[in-house]
Write a protein that holds these residues in place. Structure first.
Motif, PDB file in Angstrom:
ATOM      1  N   SER A 138       1.705   1.462  -0.588  1.00 20.87           N
ATOM      2  CA  SER A 138       0.400   1.482  -1.267  1.00 20.87           C
ATOM      3  C   SER A 138       0.544   2.087  -2.658  1.00 20.87           C
ATOM      4  CB  SER A 138      -0.620   2.275  -0.437  1.00 20.87           C
ATOM      5  OG  SER A 138      -0.101   3.530  -0.048  1.00 20.87           O
ATOM      6  N   ASN A 156      -8.269  -2.626  -8.354  1.00 25.66           N
ATOM      7  CA  ASN A 156      -9.078  -2.916  -7.172  1.00 25.66           C
ATOM      8  C   ASN A 156      -8.842  -4.355  -6.746  1.00 25.66           C
ATOM      9  OD1 ASN A 156     -11.133  -2.801  -9.781  1.00 25.66           O
ATOM     10  ND2 ASN A 156     -11.219  -4.742  -8.680  1.00 25.66           N
ATOM     11  N   PRO A 157      -9.214  -4.700  -5.511  1.00 24.40           N
ATOM     12  CA  PRO A 157      -9.108  -6.106  -5.102  1.00 24.40           C
ATOM     13  C   PRO A 157     -10.068  -6.962  -5.923  1.00 24.40           C
ATOM     14  CG  PRO A 157      -9.481  -4.655  -3.210  1.00 24.40           C
ATOM     15  CD  PRO A 157      -9.747  -3.854  -4.431  1.00 24.40           C
ATOM     16  N   GLN A 160     -14.248  -8.146  -2.154  1.00 27.59           N
ATOM     17  CA  GLN A 160     -14.443  -6.723  -1.858  1.00 27.59           C
ATOM     18  C   GLN A 160     -15.397  -6.478  -0.698  1.00 27.59           C
ATOM     19  OE1 GLN A 160     -15.378  -4.462  -5.388  1.00 27.59           O
ATOM     20  NE2 GLN A 160     -13.543  -5.172  -6.474  1.00 27.59           N
ATOM     21  N   GLY A 162      -2.142  -2.904  -2.502  1.00 23.28           N
ATOM     22  CA  GLY A 162      -3.004  -2.061  -3.318  1.00 23.28           C
ATOM     23  C   GLY A 162      -2.282  -0.851  -3.856  1.00 23.28           C
ATOM     24  N   ASN A 163      -3.008  -0.058  -4.651  1.00 22.54           N
ATOM     25  CA  ASN A 163      -2.418   1.106  -5.305  1.00 22.54           C
ATOM     26  C   ASN A 163      -3.310   2.316  -5.077  1.00 22.54           C
ATOM     27  OD1 ASN A 163      -1.240   2.975  -7.142  1.00 22.54           O
ATOM     28  ND2 ASN A 163      -0.540   1.291  -8.433  1.00 22.54           N
ATOM     29  N   THR A 216      -6.517 -11.023  -4.727  1.00 20.00           N
ATOM     30  CA  THR A 216      -5.457 -10.432  -5.531  1.00 20.00           C
ATOM     31  C   THR A 216      -5.849  -9.015  -5.930  1.00 20.00           C
ATOM     32  OG1 THR A 216      -6.401 -11.330  -7.578  1.00 20.00           O
ATOM     33  CG2 THR A 216      -4.710 -12.656  -6.453  1.00 20.00           C
ATOM     34  N   TRP A 217      -4.862  -8.275  -6.410  1.00 20.72           N
ATOM     35  CA  TRP A 217      -5.110  -6.923  -6.921  1.00 20.72           C
ATOM     36  C   TRP A 217      -5.204  -7.012  -8.441  1.00 20.72           C
ATOM     37  CZ3 TRP A 217      -6.404  -2.459  -4.609  1.00 20.72           C
ATOM     38  CH2 TRP A 217      -6.362  -1.288  -5.380  1.00 20.72           C
ATOM     39  N   GLY A 261       1.159  -0.021  -5.300  1.00 24.59           N
ATOM     40  CA  GLY A 261       1.019  -1.154  -6.192  1.00 24.59           C
ATOM     41  C   GLY A 261       2.294  -1.967  -6.291  1.00 24.59           C
TER      42      GLY A 261
END
Length: 635
Positions: A200, A489-490, A495, A447-448, A481-482, A202
């Motif tokens: 997580s 964020n997505p 979302q 995600g990050n 996608t991110w 990224g």
């Protein structure tokens, strides 16, 4: 005594005389089995007739399910084998009795389907209820039976391919169990066989191949005894009843909030809002909005429903609002039935408690909570020695947060009640060479977490709970996608179908950005649920240093949405990887569509190979501090 000797001598002389005269004296030996089918009797020598004074050895052999008891007729006693002298025609009965508890062989551990190296130790167990000694016999590929006095067999000098291994038990009187047989496929463990992990942090920066994934070999998993946690999905749960309330109090962790049925001082049943037994909720005020607790498990309700607040601090507060809402089909508004408390607000005294009740509540149907276990697992009670305690925290590495906190000593009662250790599978099947759940349409984009210590919420909340709910509701996330990298964020269009790590992390982190415990995250998702990213967006640590990113609690709509994505019936398992059978178990679980959360040492990312692999030479755990998620494997 003298008379007996004289008689024997006279008898011998008579026999010698008869033989010398060419006269043949033959006697028959009649054997009867009682009960019929209880066994057989072997005679040595085996003849139809015997000469005078010939000795015959009789051995009683019980049939399966019987034991030899005694001899009757012309031979008595319990000796087995026993010898009889043919002085005349003889009739002997072998008496067998049925044994209700024959030796039993049961498979308990070992690969039981796939053997990865010829050093693999396969184990079985046997037991006998009546206490007789049980020995074990084994053979491979229908070879000769060999006996062993222990319960293990080490493969050696076997060729690749399929083999059949058979085990049976024999007690000290020769009673056999039925044969238990398994088929094994022998394969050589390769250094390229790996599990695939989602991080997580990224995409890019921390890795060599910019995709957000890394890999760990089976051997590195074994060498480091990696702990793996599996939260099963809950595809059938439906919320029907919620409690909605609003509190005014400046210190959340001073208040214990409970909703229950009956008298608040001696409730019939109750549920705590956030169980602060496992920590606290932070030294911050309650949000200026209504909160929601799914109380479907309290159904059916007939009578008084209360909201009780126990205040352990020096700050007073108020109960502002309390209602019960019932939905035939759950939605975020317009309940089918609603009961609202009157006489509010009321004070919450310092170092005391107060409650508000709604009388005459009548709601059905009954709620049944049947945990959805995995039927193919062989499990044991959890072992406290398998876990690390009071370890980890938010160790920031190159700007990236971690946050795995392990377990606490006071978690052990919860673990004993809710967690099972997987020690093997009842039945193994030949698995495909690879499986990858991150390729599924249900898996969210990498995600990050930024520098926030929310990895546990990302593993269980973002990846696992999003993936399970996408399967449950049929969401296609393949185009999600991110966007925005470190502070991203997505994609907004998705979302509403991707879970919010903040919803979980902010309510279990004790008001500190110092990580979270597995127990708290799982207990929270199982009890409260989780909202979507849309209803409660994730925030990373802003440069101005404020704590709102990890201390703010959700708004009312996020709370209302959480019951929809609650994993109430999921079961938590763990595997401590110590041998190749554990690897086979994990592969089977991943192939069946489960995600697996693992605790790893994030300081070791810098040791990955050029293709982002941890192997036996590059991954050596010092202490674990970060949660990643196993999504696939490849042989």
């Amino acid at each position: 005594m003298k008379k007996t000797i004289i008689f024997s001598l006279l008898l011998l002389i008579a026999v010698m005389f008869i033989v010398s005269c060419g006269i043949s004296v033959l006697y028959t030996l009649t054997i009867t089995i009682s009960p019929t089918g209880g066994g057989t009797v072997l005679r040595n020598p085996t003849k139809s007739e015997y000469i005078l004074l010939e000795f015959v050895e009789l051995t009683a052999v019980p049939a399966n399910g019987y034991i030899f008891d005694h001899w009757e007729g012309d031979m008595t006693g319990t000796a087995n084998p026993s010898t009889i002298s043919m002085t005349s025609n003889k009739a002997v009965t072998a008496v067998f009795v049925q044994n209700s508890f024959p030796p039993v062989v049961t498979k308990v551990s070992g690969p039981s389907g796939i053997v990865y190296s010829n050093s693999q130790n396969f184990s079985w167990s046997g037991y006998d209820f009546d206490g007789t000694i049980v020995y074990y016999e084994y053979r491979k590929d229908s070879g000769a039976w060999q006996i062993t006095y222990n319960t293990s067999y080490i493969w050696n000098s076997i060729s690749e391919g399929s083999h059949t291994f058979e085990v049976r038990a024999k007690d000290n009187i020769g009673l056999y169990s039925s044969i238990v047989s398994w088929n094994f496929t022998y394969q050589v463990l390769s250094p390229t066989d790996t599990f695939k992990l989602a991080n997580s942090w990224g995409i890019g920066g921390w890795e060599n191949v910019p995709d957000g994934f890394l890999y760990i070999t089976y051997q590195a998993m074994i060498n480091n005894q990696v702990n793996c946690f599996i939260l099963t999905p809950d595809y059938s749960y439906e919320p029907h009843c919620i409690a909605t309330f609003e509190l005014n109090h400046p210190v959340r962790n001073e208040c214990d909030v409970t909703v229950g049925v009956g008298d608040p001082s001696s409730p019939v049943k109750q549920k705590e809002f956030i169980d602060i037994t496992y920590g606290d909720t932070g030294a911050y005020p309650y949000p200026d909005n209504k909160m929601v607790l799914d109380i479907t498990e309290l159904l059916p309700i007939n009578g008084n429903v209360f909201l009780k607040v126990v205040n352990s601090g020096s700050s007073a507060g108020q109960i502002e609002y309390f209602s019960i809402e019932y939905y035939n089909t759950y939605a975020l508004s317009n309940p089918d039935q609603k009961y609202t408390a009157v006489g509010l607000p009321i004070n919450i005294p310092t170092y005391g408690n107060n409650s508000i009740s709604i009388p005459g509540v009548s709601l059905a149907p009954a709620f049944t909570n049947q945990k959805e276990a995995i039927s193919n697992l062989i499990t044991e009670d959890f072992n406290p020695a398998d876990f690390e305690y009071d370890q980890g925290g938010n160790v920031v590495i190159d700007g990236h947060g971690t946050g795995w906190l392990g377990f606490r000593e006071n978690d052990i009662p919860w673990l004993e009640k809710n967690v099972k250790k997987i020690v093997g599978l009842k039945e193994y099947t030949i698995l495909p060479d690879s499986a990858d759940n991150s390729d599924s349409q249900y898996f969210p984009p990498i995600g990050n977490q930024g520098n926030v210590g929310s990895c546990v919420a990302w593993s269980f909340g973002y990846y696992t709970n999003t993936y399970y709910n996408a399967i449950k509701y049929g969401w296609d996330l393949s185009s999600a996608t991110w966007i925005g990298g470190y502070y991203g964020n997505p994609s907004p269009a998705y979302q509403d179908r991707i879970m919010s790590p903040n919803f979980v992390y902010n309510q279990i982190n004790s008001g500190l950005d110092d990580g979270a415990y597995y127990v708290d995250a799982i207990d929270f998702i199982s009890s409260i649920g989780e909202s979507s990213w849309e209803k409660f967006p994730y925030e990373t640590n802003p440069e101005n240093g404020t704590m709102n990113y990890c201390t703010d609690w959700p708004g009312e709509q996020a709370y209302r949405e959480a019951p929809l994505y609650r994993n109430d019936k999921g079961t938590l398992y763990y595997v401590q990887v110590t041998d190749l059978s554990d690897i086979a178990t994990l592969k089977s679980l991943v192939d069946s569509g489960y995600l697996v959360s693992v605790s790893i040492d994030a300081n070791q990312y810098s040791h990955m190979t050029s293709n982002d692999v941890w192997n036996a030479a590059t991954y050596h755990v010092v202490s674990t501090n970060h949660a990643n998620t196993i999504v696939g494997y490849s042989n």
